[in-house]
Design an enzyme around this catalytic site. Structure first.
Site: not given
Length: 574
Positions: A210, A212, A299, A342, A344
Site C-alpha cells: 500500500g 502507493e 517507500n 521509489d 525502496d
C-alpha cells in the site's frame, strides 16, 4: 515499490477443484468436502521449522529457513550432472496470470498459490491435485503491481495466507477447509496483501502493501490458532518520523535535499504519519536465538512528491529489527532518507555469519537494494559493515525529479526488486537477480487522495534505451562482485542455491537456468513457455531431488503470462 498494474477486483464465490475433476461452487467456504492429502502428512512442529536449514527433504518456509538463505543442503543434483535435468511433471492452475509463489513442501505434499488468492495442494512427485481453495474476495481490493500472491506459511496442520482484500486466513493442510479469517487492514484505504507470511512460536507475522496509496505501514503478529492480533509495529512512528535530516544515502552520496525548506514545511505540518507509506512487501527473517525479527520497509507516500512529507520519513527505505514476542523496536538502518525515486527496500533480509571490518566473523544480516548494492550489516545493532560494488550501472544518482522529467539509473524497479537473494555458505557468495531499466522521473504536486493511487509524478522507461538483467554473485566478506551473468531481459523473481554448487534463476522470456555457483557458467537451461518470475525451491521424495518453480509471467514487467508449476528431476542414472 514500483507501481505498474492496479485493479479493483470483486469476487462472489469460492470454487473447489479436486483431483477427480469434481467442481463445487460454494459461498464463504461452507460445505467444503475436498479430496484429502495423504494421512502421512505430518503436523509441522516448531522443531521442524527451526531445523529447516538442514532439512534436505522439505521446503518449509517461503525462503527455505528462518535465516532466508534460500540454500538447499541436498546435492544429488549438482554441477556435474545438472545437464541431465528433465521435467518430472507440469501442473497447470486455473489462473493464467502473474505467478510469484514460492512453493512449500511438507513430506511430499506441495502447497502453492496463484494470483487472486487461490491455494493448491499437490502431490510433489506426480503433480496430482488434492484440493484447491479460492479465497472469496471482498467487494474492494486495491493493489499495486499485479494481483499476485507470493505463498503461504505452514505450522501444525494450518496454512496461512494474506489476501488482496487485506485479510489473513488459515486453512486446514489436509482438506483446504477455511479455519479462520481476520482483517489485517482496510482495503478501502489502500491496504492489500501479496507477501508470504512467516510463523514462529505460535505467531503469524505479516506486513502490508500500500505504499502507493498513502497507507501507514506495519508488521503485525497474529495468534496462529485463533487469528487474534497479538502486536503491531508501525513502520511510521507517530513522533520522530522526521529523523536526523540526513543529507546522504547509506553509501555517502549527496541526496540534494533542501533541508531548510523541509524544516520550514515540517514546522507547518508534522501530522502526516498516517499517510506516509512504509509498506513491508516481503517475508521477515527471524533470529531464533535472540528472538529478533528483521524486515525491510518500502517507500514513503507519495512516491515522488516529497514536499508533502518533509523529513527523513522513518522508517521507510530501512531495515528494522524488532522483538519477536512483543514487537518492540530494537534498531533500524535507513538506506535512503526522504526517498523521491521509489528505490525502496524490498528484497527480504538474509541472516549470515560475516567478517566485520577487522576480519572477525560476527552475526550479520544482508539486503539486496534497489540501488544495486548488497548491504552487509552487523546483526546485533544494524551498523553497516560494508556495501558491495554496484551490480548495475548508476548514472545521475539522486538527481531530483522535475516536472519535465529527469533521467536516472537505476530505474524505479532497481537494482534488486522484491526478488529474494540466495546465500551459499560454501562459496560465501550472495546471489541476486538484477534489473537495468533507464527511467525518467517526473514530479507533480499531489495531495492525499483518500486511499487512491498516489505517486506524485511518474517514472517511465526511457524510449529506445536497452534494458537487460544480471545474475550477480557477491562475496559478502569483501563486497566484491565474484561473477556476473548477463540476461536478455531485466530479472525479477529470485534465486535458489544448493549444496550441489548450483544457482537457479528464471527469466521473463521463459528460460529457467542453472549456473555454476563458483563461476557463473550456465550449465543447463529449459524453456518453460511463460515468464519464470518466481523464486525456485528444492526438496526430496523417496531419495530423489526435485527443483520446482512457477512459470506464470509477471504483471509488473509485463512478461508473458502462464499458469504452470514446473518440476524437474534427473533423468537416467544420477
Amino acid at each position: 515499490m514500483t507501481a505498474h498494474t492496479f485493479a479493483l477486483v470483486a469476487a462472489s464465490s469460492l470454487l473447489l477443484y479436486t483431483a477427480s475433476g469434481f467442481t463445487q461452487e460454494i459461498e464463504g467456504g461452507a460445505g467444503i468436502k475436498p479430496v484429502s492429502v495423504p494421512q502421512s502428512l505430518p503436523s509441522v512442529s516448531q522443531k521442524m521449522l527451526d531445523s529447516a536449514s538442514s532439512d534436505s527433504k522439505n521446503w518449509l518456509l517461503p525462503n527455505g529457513d528462518y535465516k532466508q538463505t534460500r540454500y538447499f543442503p541436498g546435492k544429488q543434483i549438482n554441477s556435474g550432472n545438472v545437464s541431465k535435468l528433465k521435467p518430472a511433471f507440469v501442473f497447470q492452475t486455473a489462473v493464467v496470470e502473474s505467478m510469484e509463489t514460492a512453493p512449500i513442501v511438507v513430506n511430499g505434499v506441495m502447497f502453492i498459490t496463484t494470483s487472486f488468492d487461490h491455494v493448491y495442494a499437490l502431490d510433489a512427485a506426480t503433480g496430482q491435485e488434492f484440493w484447491h481453495y479460492k479465497h472469496k474476495l471482498g467487494d474492494t481490493s486495491t493493489y499495486c503491481c499485479g494481483p499476485n500472491n507470493k505463498g503461504v506459511a505452514v505450522e501444525g496442520d494450518r496454512l496461512f495466507m494474506g489476501t488482496l482484500d487485506g485479510k489473513l486466513i488459515a486453512l486446514d493442510t489436509k482438506t483446504g477447509k477455511l479455519l479462520w479469517s481476520t482483517e489485517i487492514a482496510d482495503p478501502e484505504k489502500g491496504y492489500s496483501e501479496t507477501m508470504a507470511p512467516t510463523v514462529a512460536d505460535g505467531k503469524v507475522l505479516i506486513g502490508t502493501n500500500g505504499g502507493e496509496y498513502g497507507i501507514r505501514g506495519f508488521v503485525k503478529a497474529f495468534d496462529s490458532a485463533t487469528g487474534k492480533l497479538l502486536w503491531t509495529f508501525n513502520t511510521v512512528p507517530e513522533k520522530g518520523h522526521e529523523g536526523v535530516w540526513a543529507t546522504t544515502d547509506a553509501t555517502g552520496k549527496d541526496l540534494h535535499r533542501d533541508i531548510a525548506a523541509e524544516k520550514a514545511q515540517f514546522a507547518k505540518n508534522s501530522d502526516f504519519y498516517k499517510t506516509l507509506g512504509g509498506g513491508v512487501w516481503m517475508t521477515p527473517a527471524i533470529d531464533r536465538e535472540t528472538k529478533t525479527v528483521f524486515f525491510v520497509v518500502g517507500n514513503p507516500s507519495p512516491d515522488l512528491y516529497g514536499a508533502e512529507r518533509p523529513g527523513d520519513n522513518l522508517y521507510t527505505d530501512s531495515m528494522v529489527a524488532v522483538d519477536l514476542n512483543t514487537g518492540a523496536y530494537k534498531w533500524h538502518f535507513q538506506y535512503i532518507p526522504h526517498d523521491v525515486w521509489d528505490l525502496d527496500a524490498v528484497s527480504p533480509p538474509i541472516l549470515v555469519n560475516v567478517k566485520d571490518k577487522s576480519g572477525k566473523v560476527i552475526p550479520g544480516v544482508i539486503h539486496g537494494g534497489k540501488t544495486g548494492h548488497v548491504y552487509i550489516h552487523d546483526r546485533r545493532d544494524g551498523s553497516l559493515i560494508r556495501f558491495s560494488q554496484a551490480m548495475v550501472p548508476q548514472e545521475n544518482m539522486w538527481s531530483l525529479p522535475t516536472p519535465e522529467g529527469t533521467r536516472m539509473l537505476p530505474g524505479a524497479n532497481g537494482g534488486v526488486e522484491w526478488s529474494p537473494m540466495a546465500f551459499n555458505p560454501n562459496t560465501h557468495y550472495s546471489y541476486a537477480v538484477n534489473l537495468h531499466q533507464p527511467m525518467n522521473y517526473s514530479v507533480e504536486a499531489s495531495k492525499y487522495p483518500n486511499g487512491k493511487l498516489w505517486l506524485g509524478g511518474a517514472f517511465k522507461n526511457v524510449p529506445g534505451e536497452e534494458q537487460w538483467g544480471n545474475v550477480t554473485a557477491v562475496n559478502i566478506d569483501t563486497g566484491k562482485i565474484a561473477w556476473q551473468a548477463k540476461t536478455d531481459q531485466p530479472m525479477i523473481g529470485g534465486a535458489l542455491t544448493t549444496a550441489g554448487n548450483l544457482v537457479f534463476a528464471g527469466e521473463g522470456n521463459g528460460l529457467f537456468k542453472a549456473y555454476d555457483a563458483k563461476t557463473g557458467k550456465v550449465l543447463w537451461r529449459f524453456q518453460c513457455g511463460a515468464g519464470v518470475n518466481a523464486p525456485p525451491v528444492s526438496y526430496m521424495i523417496n531419495g530423489k531431488q526435485y527443483i520446482a518453480v512457477a512459470a506464470g509471467g509477471n504483471s509488473q514487467l509485463n512478461f508473458k503470462r502462464g499458469n504452470s508449476i514446473m518440476v524437474f528431476a534427473l533423468s537416467g542414472k544420477n
